[in-house]
Design a protein around this motif. Structure first.
Motif, short mmCIF file in Angstrom:
data_model
loop_
_atom_site.label_atom_id
_atom_site.label_comp_id
_atom_site.label_asym_id
_atom_site.label_seq_id
_atom_site.Cartn_x
_atom_site.Cartn_y
_atom_site.Cartn_z
N LEU A 1 0.82 -1.20 0.00
CA LEU A 1 0.00 0.00 0.00
C LEU A 1 0.86 1.26 0.00
N VAL A 2 1.96 1.24 0.77
CA VAL A 2 2.83 2.41 0.85
C VAL A 2 3.51 2.66 -0.50
N PHE A 3 3.97 1.59 -1.16
CA PHE A 3 4.64 1.78 -2.45
C PHE A 3 3.67 2.34 -3.49
N VAL A 4 2.50 1.73 -3.60
CA VAL A 4 1.52 2.22 -4.57
C VAL A 4 1.10 3.65 -4.21
N GLY A 5 0.98 3.91 -2.90
CA GLY A 5 0.63 5.26 -2.46
C GLY A 5 1.66 6.29 -2.86
N TRP A 6 2.96 5.94 -2.72
CA TRP A 6 4.02 6.88 -3.11
C TRP A 6 4.01 7.10 -4.62
N CYS A 7 3.77 6.04 -5.39
CA CYS A 7 3.66 6.21 -6.84
C CYS A 7 2.55 7.20 -7.18
N ALA A 8 1.45 7.14 -6.41
CA ALA A 8 0.35 8.08 -6.63
C ALA A 8 0.74 9.50 -6.24
N VAL A 9 1.54 9.64 -5.18
CA VAL A 9 1.97 10.96 -4.73
C VAL A 9 2.81 11.67 -5.79
N THR A 10 3.54 10.89 -6.61
CA THR A 10 4.39 11.52 -7.64
C THR A 10 3.57 12.30 -8.67
N LEU A 11 2.25 12.13 -8.64
CA LEU A 11 1.39 12.94 -9.50
C LEU A 11 1.57 14.43 -9.21
N PHE B 1 14.60 6.00 -10.69
CA PHE B 1 14.42 7.07 -11.66
C PHE B 1 13.02 7.67 -11.59
N GLN B 2 12.00 6.82 -11.49
CA GLN B 2 10.62 7.30 -11.55
C GLN B 2 10.10 7.81 -10.21
N THR B 3 10.55 7.20 -9.10
CA THR B 3 9.97 7.56 -7.78
C THR B 3 11.00 8.09 -6.80
N GLY B 4 12.26 8.22 -7.22
CA GLY B 4 13.27 8.79 -6.36
C GLY B 4 13.77 7.85 -5.28
N LEU B 5 14.63 8.40 -4.42
CA LEU B 5 15.20 7.62 -3.33
C LEU B 5 14.13 7.11 -2.39
N VAL B 6 13.12 7.93 -2.13
CA VAL B 6 12.03 7.51 -1.23
C VAL B 6 11.31 6.29 -1.79
N GLY B 7 10.92 6.35 -3.05
CA GLY B 7 10.25 5.22 -3.67
C GLY B 7 11.12 4.00 -3.75
N PHE B 8 12.42 4.21 -4.03
CA PHE B 8 13.36 3.10 -4.10
C PHE B 8 13.44 2.35 -2.77
N VAL B 9 13.57 3.09 -1.68
CA VAL B 9 13.65 2.47 -0.35
C VAL B 9 12.36 1.71 -0.03
N ILE B 10 11.23 2.32 -0.35
CA ILE B 10 9.94 1.66 -0.09
C ILE B 10 9.83 0.38 -0.91
N VAL C 1 12.26 -1.51 -2.23
CA VAL C 1 13.18 -2.53 -1.72
C VAL C 1 12.62 -3.16 -0.45
N GLY C 2 12.05 -2.34 0.43
CA GLY C 2 11.44 -2.88 1.65
C GLY C 2 10.27 -3.79 1.34
N PHE C 3 9.44 -3.40 0.39
CA PHE C 3 8.29 -4.21 -0.02
C PHE C 3 8.73 -5.57 -0.55
N VAL C 4 9.70 -5.56 -1.45
CA VAL C 4 10.20 -6.81 -2.03
C VAL C 4 10.88 -7.67 -0.98
N ALA C 5 11.68 -7.03 -0.11
CA ALA C 5 12.39 -7.78 0.93
C ALA C 5 11.42 -8.45 1.89
N LEU C 6 10.37 -7.74 2.29
CA LEU C 6 9.38 -8.33 3.20
C LEU C 6 8.66 -9.49 2.53
N ALA C 7 8.26 -9.31 1.27
CA ALA C 7 7.57 -10.38 0.56
C ALA C 7 8.47 -11.60 0.43
N PHE C 8 9.73 -11.37 0.06
CA PHE C 8 10.66 -12.49 -0.09
C PHE C 8 10.96 -13.16 1.25
N GLY C 9 11.18 -12.36 2.29
CA GLY C 9 11.47 -12.94 3.59
C GLY C 9 10.35 -13.80 4.12
#
Length: 437
Positions: free
Chosen positions: A82-92, A344-353, A355-363
């Motif tokens: 939800l946070v990742f999709v939300g940040w993608c929406a904020v880039t509007l 590139f598309q969502t910046g450092l903030v989106g990148f961190v989010i 990576v956290g999303f993928v890491a949690l899903a994988f873990g």
């Protein structure tokens, strides 16, 4: 609580859309549309494909309504998703190509919703079976088109990017657009077919045929990216099988050992990045990627924190994407690296989010695969392994079937291990899980 309409027609409609049979058919339609998105776009264009996806979203919404009281809604969605999709929406708010960002966001949300639908209404083995059926059709059609074009007619199929290279042993693209995408889908298929065989959910003859066409597709794709993904997936499979055999009291310790080794490997890789890039630059496949990444890094520095704005697929008719088409003298639809693309598309903030999303899903998926008795839990972990390892050289995990599978895996893993599951009241009954295939 949602009030269920009492009118007989309305009740009948909801029963139809909420039926197990409808959910099974809709799941196949969603997966089929996602994996056949390239040939569909080539034949009916973006308007036709968007109409199909929109219809699937509507049907999934009606199916949700029909099943509303039979589903367990506790901890339904991973917060990280939800946070990742939300940040993608904020880039509007700062996107310089607002229409493209809005279109990309809606397309992303549509597939996210469809992924959540599949993860919620279908058991994991049912998801595996549905995906196996779809991938058998996709790979069979890919090889059939290549044989027809390259051996029987000795021609090309331009609108599918089929070059007829099967006559010379490859590389081939099938109906998936590029050889890397054919190899990527074939690796997903190998994992899925192996789980189908291990769980005996398909006949042995079908399983052998399925594995054979997947291996043939991997070989004929001639993709060095797929070769690397195959090695990583093979190592992950061996480790997971070993962990499943380990005693439960020692398994936790082994997880920490693997985590430490992985972190050490990442540190060594970062320190030796210069030598690694120099080695990769000797191959034409990676030289092209390095050129794109270097140019993107220059653009990233201009909007490092917030990014340029989400698009998913690149739009070659807007800035700065059209300026990147000079690299290789061809149009680009991605950064050919999901993590660079997100940065590139969502910046450092989106990148961190992200990576956290993928890491949690994988873990979560990894822990479930190592601890749960059923072999089917291996599928979630290994699919994420394929998605993440492919993401180092492709951005497919951000759109369409890659994104759909990532959402499905993350939701499945979160529903079993999310901390919010503990918040369910002890006296609240758990909704039954559908058992019909």
């Amino acid at each position: 609580m949602t009030r269920v309409p009492q009118h007989p027609v309305a009740v009948g409609v909801l029963e139809f859309f909420g039926s197990t049979r409808f959910a099974r058919v809709l799941t196949l339609a969603i997966l089929g549309t996602a994996f056949l998105s390239f040939p569909l776009r080539s034949m009916i264009g973006w308007p036709g494909l968007i109409a199909i996806v929109s219809a699937l979203v509507v049907f999934a919404g009606l199916s949700f309504v029909g099943r509303w009281h039979d589903l367990d809604w506790h901890g339904l969605l991973p917060i990280s998703l939800l946070v990742f999709v939300g940040w993608c929406a904020v880039t509007l708010l700062w996107s310089s190509y607002l229409p493209s960002t809005l279109n990309g966001l809606l397309y992303q949300l549509a597939y996210a919703f469809l992924g959540v639908y599949i993860a919620v209404v279908r058991d994991l083995i049912q998801v595996v079976r549905a995906l196996g059926d779809v991938l058998r059709v996709v790979l069979t059609a890919s090889l059939a088109v290549e044989i027809l074009a390259g051996l029987l007619l000795d021609t090309t199929v331009p609108f599918l990017n089929v070059t007829g290279g099967i006559a010379s042993g490859g590389p081939v693209q099938g109906i998936l657009g590029t050889r890397n995408m054919l190899g990527f889908v074939a690796m997903l298929a190998l994992v899925t077919f192996a789980i189908e065989l291990a769980t005996r959910s398909i006949r042995r003859g079908i399983g052998i045929y399925s594995a054979a066409i997947a291996v043939i597709a991997v070989v004929l794709s001639g993709s060095p990216v797929t070769l690397g993904v195959a090695v990583v997936t093979g190592v992950a499979t061996v480790i997971l099988l070993a962990l499943r055999r380990a005693a439960s009291e020692t398994r936790r310790g082994w997880h920490f050992v693997l985590l430490a080794v992985s972190l050490l490997g990442l540190i060594v890789g970062y320190l030796a990045r210069g030598s690694i890039l120099a080695l990769l630059s000797e191959r034409r496949e990676f030289t092209y990627r390095l050129e794109i990444w270097r140019e993107l890094w220059r653009l990233i520095d201009l909007n490092a924190l917030e990014g340029w704005g989400w698009t998913g697929f690149w739009r070659s008719n807007v800035s700065p994407f059209f300026a990147l088409d000079v690299i290789g003298n061809r149009s680009h639809t991605s950064a050919l690296n999901a993590f660079v693309d997100v940065y590139f598309q969502t910046g450092l903030v989106g990148f961190v989010i992200f990576v956290g999303f993928v890491a949690l899903a994988f873990g979560r998926a990894w822990v479930l695969a190592a601890a749960r008795k059923s072999i089917v839990f291996l599928w979630t972990a290994l699919v994420i392994v394929v998605l993440v390892s492919t993401s180092m050289a492709e951005s497919a995990v951000l759109v369409e079937y890659g994104w759909l599978l990532l959402v499905i895996c993350s939701v499945k893993a979160a529903r079993d291990l999310s901390w919010r599951g503990r918040l369910r009241r002890a006296d609240e009954p758990v909704a039954p899980v559908p058992v019909n295939s």
